[in-house]
Design a protein around this motif. Structure first.
Motif, PDB file in Angstrom:
ATOM      1  N   THR A  86      22.706 -27.024  16.634  1.00  0.00           N
ATOM      2  CA  THR A  86      23.371 -27.295  17.910  1.00  0.00           C
ATOM      3  C   THR A  86      22.310 -27.517  18.986  1.00  0.00           C
ATOM      4  O   THR A  86      21.431 -26.683  19.173  1.00  0.00           O
ATOM      5  CB  THR A  86      24.295 -26.130  18.307  1.00  0.00           C
ATOM      6  N   VAL A  87      22.392 -28.675  19.664  1.00  0.00           N
ATOM      7  CA  VAL A  87      21.384 -29.072  20.656  1.00  0.00           C
ATOM      8  C   VAL A  87      21.991 -28.959  22.060  1.00  0.00           C
ATOM      9  O   VAL A  87      23.141 -29.355  22.288  1.00  0.00           O
ATOM     10  CB  VAL A  87      20.909 -30.520  20.409  1.00  0.00           C
ATOM     11  N   LEU A  88      21.179 -28.425  23.002  1.00  0.00           N
ATOM     12  CA  LEU A  88      21.613 -28.240  24.392  1.00  0.00           C
ATOM     13  C   LEU A  88      20.673 -28.981  25.331  1.00  0.00           C
ATOM     14  O   LEU A  88      19.454 -28.889  25.188  1.00  0.00           O
ATOM     15  CB  LEU A  88      21.639 -26.747  24.728  1.00  0.00           C
ATOM     16  N   PHE A  89      21.230 -29.700  26.299  1.00  0.00           N
ATOM     17  CA  PHE A  89      20.463 -30.339  27.369  1.00  0.00           C
ATOM     18  C   PHE A  89      21.000 -29.838  28.720  1.00  0.00           C
ATOM     19  O   PHE A  89      22.209 -29.661  28.900  1.00  0.00           O
ATOM     20  CB  PHE A  89      20.624 -31.868  27.348  1.00  0.00           C
ATOM     21  N   THR A  90      20.070 -29.607  29.678  1.00  0.00           N
ATOM     22  CA  THR A  90      20.469 -29.326  31.059  1.00  0.00           C
ATOM     23  C   THR A  90      19.833 -30.360  31.985  1.00  0.00           C
ATOM     24  O   THR A  90      18.830 -30.977  31.632  1.00  0.00           O
ATOM     25  CB  THR A  90      20.013 -27.921  31.520  1.00  0.00           C
ATOM     26  N   ASP A  91      20.404 -30.535  33.166  1.00  0.00           N
ATOM     27  CA  ASP A  91      19.834 -31.460  34.149  1.00  0.00           C
ATOM     28  C   ASP A  91      20.323 -31.045  35.538  1.00  0.00           C
ATOM     29  O   ASP A  91      21.488 -30.673  35.709  1.00  0.00           O
ATOM     30  CB  ASP A  91      20.269 -32.896  33.864  1.00  0.00           C
TER      31      ASP A  91
ATOM     32  N   ILE B 272      16.393 -16.512  28.122  1.00  0.00           N
ATOM     33  CA  ILE B 272      17.743 -16.626  27.571  1.00  0.00           C
ATOM     34  C   ILE B 272      17.702 -17.201  26.151  1.00  0.00           C
ATOM     35  O   ILE B 272      18.416 -16.732  25.263  1.00  0.00           O
ATOM     36  CB  ILE B 272      18.610 -17.505  28.497  1.00  0.00           C
ATOM     37  N   CYS B 273      16.851 -18.197  25.919  1.00  0.00           N
ATOM     38  CA  CYS B 273      16.718 -18.785  24.580  1.00  0.00           C
ATOM     39  C   CYS B 273      16.246 -17.729  23.573  1.00  0.00           C
ATOM     40  O   CYS B 273      16.788 -17.619  22.467  1.00  0.00           O
ATOM     41  CB  CYS B 273      15.746 -19.970  24.604  1.00  0.00           C
ATOM     42  N   SER B 274      15.221 -16.958  23.947  1.00  0.00           N
ATOM     43  CA  SER B 274      14.700 -15.931  23.042  1.00  0.00           C
ATOM     44  C   SER B 274      15.773 -14.890  22.737  1.00  0.00           C
ATOM     45  O   SER B 274      15.922 -14.440  21.593  1.00  0.00           O
ATOM     46  CB  SER B 274      13.481 -15.251  23.681  1.00  0.00           C
ATOM     47  N   ARG B 275      16.532 -14.509  23.743  1.00  0.00           N
ATOM     48  CA  ARG B 275      17.555 -13.477  23.573  1.00  0.00           C
ATOM     49  C   ARG B 275      18.693 -13.959  22.674  1.00  0.00           C
ATOM     50  O   ARG B 275      19.333 -13.159  21.988  1.00  0.00           O
ATOM     51  CB  ARG B 275      18.091 -13.086  24.946  1.00  0.00           C
ATOM     52  N   ASN B 276      18.963 -15.259  22.651  1.00  0.00           N
ATOM     53  CA  ASN B 276      20.078 -15.797  21.870  1.00  0.00           C
ATOM     54  C   ASN B 276      19.631 -16.527  20.598  1.00  0.00           C
ATOM     55  O   ASN B 276      20.382 -17.329  20.034  1.00  0.00           O
ATOM     56  CB  ASN B 276      20.908 -16.748  22.742  1.00  0.00           C
ATOM     57  N   ASN B 277      18.400 -16.252  20.159  1.00  0.00           N
ATOM     58  CA  ASN B 277      17.895 -16.789  18.886  1.00  0.00           C
ATOM     59  C   ASN B 277      17.834 -18.318  18.881  1.00  0.00           C
ATOM     60  O   ASN B 277      18.144 -18.970  17.888  1.00  0.00           O
ATOM     61  CB  ASN B 277      18.776 -16.303  17.729  1.00  0.00           C
ATOM     62  N   LEU B 278      17.446 -18.914  20.051  1.00  0.00           N
ATOM     63  CA  LEU B 278      17.308 -20.373  20.147  1.00  0.00           C
ATOM     64  C   LEU B 278      15.838 -20.754  20.184  1.00  0.00           C
ATOM     65  O   LEU B 278      14.977 -19.946  20.526  1.00  0.00           O
ATOM     66  CB  LEU B 278      18.003 -20.902  21.408  1.00  0.00           C
ATOM     67  N   GLU B 279      15.560 -22.000  19.858  1.00  0.00           N
ATOM     68  CA  GLU B 279      14.197 -22.528  19.890  1.00  0.00           C
ATOM     69  C   GLU B 279      14.086 -23.549  21.023  1.00  0.00           C
ATOM     70  O   GLU B 279      14.798 -24.553  21.036  1.00  0.00           O
ATOM     71  CB  GLU B 279      13.848 -23.217  18.568  1.00  0.00           C
ATOM     72  N   LYS B 280      13.202 -23.245  22.008  1.00  0.00           N
ATOM     73  CA  LYS B 280      12.953 -24.228  23.074  1.00  0.00           C
ATOM     74  C   LYS B 280      12.187 -25.403  22.489  1.00  0.00           C
ATOM     75  O   LYS B 280      11.197 -25.214  21.782  1.00  0.00           O
ATOM     76  CB  LYS B 280      12.140 -23.581  24.196  1.00  0.00           C
ATOM     77  N   ILE B 281      12.637 -26.615  22.785  1.00  0.00           N
ATOM     78  CA  ILE B 281      11.955 -27.820  22.299  1.00  0.00           C
ATOM     79  C   ILE B 281      10.990 -28.354  23.351  1.00  0.00           C
ATOM     80  O   ILE B 281       9.809 -28.511  23.108  1.00  0.00           O
ATOM     81  CB  ILE B 281      12.971 -28.909  21.898  1.00  0.00           C
ATOM     82  N   LYS B 282      11.482 -28.619  24.573  1.00  0.00           N
ATOM     83  CA  LYS B 282      10.598 -29.159  25.617  1.00  0.00           C
ATOM     84  C   LYS B 282      11.371 -29.268  26.925  1.00  0.00           C
ATOM     85  O   LYS B 282      12.596 -29.087  26.971  1.00  0.00           O
ATOM     86  CB  LYS B 282      10.081 -30.550  25.230  1.00  0.00           C
ATOM     87  N   THR B 283      10.611 -29.566  27.995  1.00  0.00           N
ATOM     88  CA  THR B 283      11.199 -29.941  29.270  1.00  0.00           C
ATOM     89  C   THR B 283      10.741 -31.354  29.606  1.00  0.00           C
ATOM     90  O   THR B 283       9.597 -31.716  29.318  1.00  0.00           O
ATOM     91  CB  THR B 283      10.778 -28.994  30.413  1.00  0.00           C
ATOM     92  N   ILE B 284      11.653 -32.159  30.144  1.00  0.00           N
ATOM     93  CA  ILE B 284      11.333 -33.529  30.561  1.00  0.00           C
ATOM     94  C   ILE B 284      11.730 -33.651  32.023  1.00  0.00           C
ATOM     95  O   ILE B 284      12.904 -33.813  32.350  1.00  0.00           O
ATOM     96  CB  ILE B 284      12.078 -34.564  29.720  1.00  0.00           C
ATOM     97  N   GLY B 285      10.745 -33.546  32.931  1.00  0.00           N
ATOM     98  CA  GLY B 285      11.077 -33.551  34.356  1.00  0.00           C
ATOM     99  C   GLY B 285      11.920 -32.347  34.702  1.00  0.00           C
ATOM    100  O   GLY B 285      11.514 -31.203  34.517  1.00  0.00           O
ATOM    101  N   ASP B 286      13.157 -32.596  35.159  1.00  0.00           N
ATOM    102  CA  ASP B 286      14.049 -31.497  35.518  1.00  0.00           C
ATOM    103  C   ASP B 286      15.040 -31.177  34.399  1.00  0.00           C
ATOM    104  O   ASP B 286      15.991 -30.433  34.607  1.00  0.00           O
ATOM    105  CB  ASP B 286      14.810 -31.841  36.806  1.00  0.00           C
ATOM    106  N   SER B 287      14.822 -31.751  33.225  1.00  0.00           N
ATOM    107  CA  SER B 287      15.724 -31.524  32.098  1.00  0.00           C
ATOM    108  C   SER B 287      15.123 -30.516  31.128  1.00  0.00           C
ATOM    109  O   SER B 287      13.920 -30.542  30.856  1.00  0.00           O
ATOM    110  CB  SER B 287      15.999 -32.845  31.376  1.00  0.00           C
ATOM    111  N   TYR B 288      15.961 -29.618  30.592  1.00  0.00           N
ATOM    112  CA  TYR B 288      15.538 -28.576  29.647  1.00  0.00           C
ATOM    113  C   TYR B 288      16.290 -28.781  28.340  1.00  0.00           C
ATOM    114  O   TYR B 288      17.498 -29.001  28.336  1.00  0.00           O
ATOM    115  CB  TYR B 288      15.852 -27.200  30.232  1.00  0.00           C
ATOM    116  N   MET B 289      15.554 -28.740  27.215  1.00  0.00           N
ATOM    117  CA  MET B 289      16.154 -29.004  25.906  1.00  0.00           C
ATOM    118  C   MET B 289      15.844 -27.860  24.956  1.00  0.00           C
ATOM    119  O   MET B 289      14.695 -27.422  24.840  1.00  0.00           O
ATOM    120  CB  MET B 289      15.607 -30.321  25.345  1.00  0.00           C
ATOM    121  N   CYS B 290      16.869 -27.346  24.252  1.00  0.00           N
ATOM    122  CA  CYS B 290      16.668 -26.307  23.250  1.00  0.00           C
ATOM    123  C   CYS B 290      17.656 -26.529  22.113  1.00  0.00           C
ATOM    124  O   CYS B 290      18.568 -27.354  22.204  1.00  0.00           O
ATOM    125  CB  CYS B 290      16.820 -24.916  23.856  1.00  0.00           C
TER     126      CYS B 290
END
Length: 582
Positions: A407-412, A442-460
């Motif tokens: 499951t992939v998550l993006f924020t902006d 939050i990612c560490s607490r919920n067993n997620l893997e951070k992939i990267k940030t692109i500008g103001d976007s966060y991907m895990c």
């Protein structure tokens, strides 16, 4: 238009009647936009330049042959020629040409919807071109970067870059560049709901491009105008523009635009209540779409970049080893001649001193090595998952793995570009650091893997690098925490933002590529769909795809939004997570 054709015919006649001057070949390639001509005359320039060891000529020939393949929709072949062009431009040590090749590679990755590689090469191109005296190439790089933001739906950034490129094109009096800028400004206007300005700008673009035989963008803009009129209910004008676009694309063999125009015509006839006619054009759309975007071609394009960079690094290593050997040999000879007699006389006196110094040196070196080893391992674990880092240390490489369900998550952040213009860089970076540090926790607490940030976007991502069955739930819980944190009152001196979130579940390929600046990353259609979920969300909402909804609907309350069209991906059902994030 007739004047340009006459000039081209004259240049070709001079070339074949004369002694095969390469200058005439380059002039033909600069002025003829026909992809078949680019393939023919580009190959002639390659053959002549390679025989004469003319690295600049070979670079330009390979670049133009690559352009011809890309214009015909043969993206992997075009990319192959671009990397061969890059090899020759490196031999020629021609920085301006290097920037132009990076720009062409970025354009091709953008066209294949590989946004990660496109962003990398656009950045490299603009960095080089800002330091050379070529305003035209710089404007092209800035325009294409803006075009990438337009494709990603980041309209604020796209508008700023397109207007900067237009100003440069006008300054250097380059009408074709102005036309492309007008066309993209029209697309931005349309997506912002200003159809009048959109039609005005796109008609400006078409008027200029017709005078220069630039048929591909004309076909794109005609098809876009058809879409505008179709959405406004004017089916007659929509049909006219779509037919003009398809006629141009068929005449010049522009496969991807043939596909797009057939799809638009299918939609028009479907709305007119002619299902058989709509099905006929839809079948043609599928045939040409698959000829451009087949899976093997996409994989080949991904491998080309890796193979090229690995080969380049091997050449660098071989050269360094050769230089080191020669230098070491020369040093030994000089020392033997100059100091041989002196060393023989003082060897006994210095032996004890040397042994003692050697002991101290080895002791200190061992301490430094152990310290650096610990530091390197900590740094490696900070950028790679533990399992991946162990595999890299043990085998020297990491296998690329396919996971059938993650499951992939993006924020902006909303209006990030506009906010960035009105605050100092220090406050901007401090604010991003404030939010992204919390997202990491939050990612560490919920067993997620951070992939990267692109500008103001966060991907895990959830479900990587170790597979698990709870990743949809883990990602939704993390998204709720992130949204609640952003909506809470921020610390003093921190910018307050509204945030969109998009989530999608599906298969990906995961691993690392290259041999410098390793980065754990994921690839696949799932990543693109998750990004589209984010761009189709609204501030303060978490937007879920149907595949994610099916996995979490029993535990979390959701609201069905409806079906939405996603570019090049068809229609997708979307759901909002119902939650009070205040």
């Amino acid at each position: 238009m007739e004047k340009n054709i006459a000039l081209l015919d004259s240049l070709k006649k001079l070339y074949f009647q004369g002694n095969g001057d390469k200058g005439l070949l380059e002039s033909i390639l600069q002025k003829d936009p026909n992809p078949d001509s680019l393939l023919k005359y580009g190959q002639i320039l390659i053959d002549k330049s390679v025989v004469e060891s003319d690295y600049k000529g070979a670079y330009y020939g390979y670049l133009q042959v690559g352009n011809g393949h890309v214009l015909k929709g043969e993206l992997s072949q075009g990319l192959d020629f671009y990397f061969q062009s890059l090899a020759y431009v490196e031999k020629a040590n021609y920085q301006e040409g290097r920037g132009k090749v990076f720009l062409a590679i970025a354009d091709t990755y953008s066209q294949s919807e590989n946004s990660q590689n496109a962003a990398i090469y656009y950045g490299r191109s603009i960095e080089i071109l800002r330091n050379v005296n070529d305003s035209l190439a710089l404007a092209s790089g800035i325009f294409n970067a803006g075009d990438e933001y337009l494709n990603l739906g980041k309209l604020d950034s796209a508008l700023l870059l397109t207007e900067e490129a237009l100003a440069i094109f006008k300054k250097v009096n380059y009408p074709i560049g102005e036309a492309y800028c007008f066309g993209n400004l029209g697309m931005i206007n349309a997506q912002n709901g200003n159809n009048t300005a959109a039609e005005e700008n796109i008609n400006k673009a078409i008027a200029i491009l017709e005078a220069y035989n630039e048929f591909y963008p004309i076909s794109v803009y005609l098809e876009f105008m058809s879409t505008i009129y179709l959405e406004s209910g004017d089916r007659i004008r929509a049909l006219n523009y779509a037919n003009r676009s398809l006629e141009l694309a068929n005449h010049y063999g522009l496969k991807d635009q043939i596909s797009n125009s057939n799809l638009t015509l299918s939609k028009i006839y479907e709305q007119d209540g002619l299902p058989q006619k709509a099905l006929e054009f839809y079948k043609k759309h599928i045939i040409y779409r698959d000829s451009v975007n087949n899976i093997s071609a996409v994989q080949e394009m991904a491998n080309l970049r890796t193979d090229y960079e690995v080969s380049q690094k091997q050449i660098e290593v071989d050269l360094l080893e050769k230089e080191a050997f020669i230098k070491d040999l020369q040093t030994k000879r000089q020392r033997f001649i100059i100091y041989g007699v002196i060393i023989a006389m003082i060897l006994i006196a210095l032996l004890a001193f040397v042994v003692y110094r050697r002991f101290l040196y080895e002791k200190q070196a061992k301490q430094i090595i152990e310290k650096e080893k610990d530091r390197s391992e900590k740094l490696l674990l900070n950028i790679l998952p533990a399992e991946t880092a162990e595999e890299l240390k043990e085998y020297g490489s990491v296998k690329v793995l396919r996971n059938e369900s993650v499951t992939v998550l993006f924020t902006d952040f909303k209006n990030f570009s506009a906010t960035a213009e009105n605050i100092s860089p220090e406050v901007l970076v401090k604010s991003l650091d404030y939010y992204f540090k919390k997202f990491d926790e939050i990612c560490s607490r919920n067993n997620l893997e951070k992939i990267k940030t692109i500008g103001d976007s966060y991907m895990c991502v959830g479900g990587l690098p170790k597979e698990n069955q709870t990743h949809p739930r883990d990602v939704v819980l993390a998204a709720k925490e992130m949204m609640a944190f952003v909506n809470s009152k921020s610390d003093e001196g921190i910018c307050a933002f509204e945030m969109r979130v998009g989530i999608h579940t599906g298969p990906v390929v995961a691993g690392i590529v290259g041999i410098k600046k390793w980065q754990y990353d994921i690839w696949g259609d799932t990543v693109n769909i998750a990004s589209r979920m984010e761009s189709n969300s609204v501030p303060g909402k978490i937007n879920l795809s149907e595949s994610t909804y099916d996995l979490i609907s029993e535990e979390f309350e959701c609201e069905y939004r409806g079906s939405f069209e996603i570019k090049n991906r068809g229609t997708w059902k979307m759901y909002y997570l119902i939650e009070d994030f205040s």
